[in-house]
Design a protein around this motif. Sequence first.
Motif, PDB file in Angstrom:
ATOM      1  N   THR A  38       0.856  -1.186   0.000  1.00  0.00           N
ATOM      2  CA  THR A  38       0.000   0.000   0.000  1.00  0.00           C
ATOM      3  C   THR A  38       0.895   1.241   0.000  1.00  0.00           C
ATOM      4  OG1 THR A  38      -0.068   0.159   2.405  1.00  0.00           O
ATOM      5  CG2 THR A  38      -1.770  -1.214   1.350  1.00  0.00           C
ATOM      6  N   GLU A  70      -3.820   1.071  -5.969  1.00  0.00           N
ATOM      7  CA  GLU A  70      -4.427   0.886  -4.654  1.00  0.00           C
ATOM      8  C   GLU A  70      -5.824   1.504  -4.676  1.00  0.00           C
ATOM      9  OE1 GLU A  70      -3.688   1.756   0.089  1.00  0.00           O
ATOM     10  OE2 GLU A  70      -2.407   2.750  -1.372  1.00  0.00           O
ATOM     11  N   THR A  79      -5.166  -3.811  -3.407  1.00  0.00           N
ATOM     12  CA  THR A  79      -4.097  -3.295  -4.250  1.00  0.00           C
ATOM     13  C   THR A  79      -3.855  -4.333  -5.344  1.00  0.00           C
ATOM     14  OG1 THR A  79      -3.082  -2.165  -2.381  1.00  0.00           O
ATOM     15  CG2 THR A  79      -1.721  -2.464  -4.341  1.00  0.00           C
TER      16      THR A  79
END
Length: 167
Positions: free
Chosen positions: A11, A136, A143
């Motif tokens: 992320t 994301e 993601t």
Amino acid sequence: MNLEINDISITKADLLAFDGLSVSLKEQADNSEILILPNSAVQNHSLGVFTSETPTFYKLLKKEFADNSITLFENEGMEHMLDQRSYLVDLPVLFLDYGTQYLPKIIEFISAYLLVRYKYKMKKDTLDVRLNIIMEDKKNGHTTQIKYTGPASSLDTILSSISDKNK
């Protein structure tokens, strides 16, 4: 042609947690919608290695997406360039902060970039590219990573494959 579309666990928060990033880079990256990552960032290395395509690509991407915030994800002066010496064009790794929202425009930009930069090879359909896009989607907490290696003329298959996967 090789196309992989996978869910991954990286992320933006993970990227911002890398050791050695300056406070200003963290702030700039946190507020950016598109990040250009060193190839090593995705492989959990701290050394930033960008391809020789990165400076030109970054400059033109900023011009094309002027309304969006774009950050080169590396401390200034700490970047390292990897010369390309093969027939394969190794494009920078892109991290898109809002899922697939920008993907069609990014693919269109990449195709136009390659056509201008490698006009002769594109006309003869002999240009191969390696592309890595990470998206994301904070709304659904996923993601997705797209890895593509193949003819530049087949980049449009990425969009249709994403659509097929989301059905």
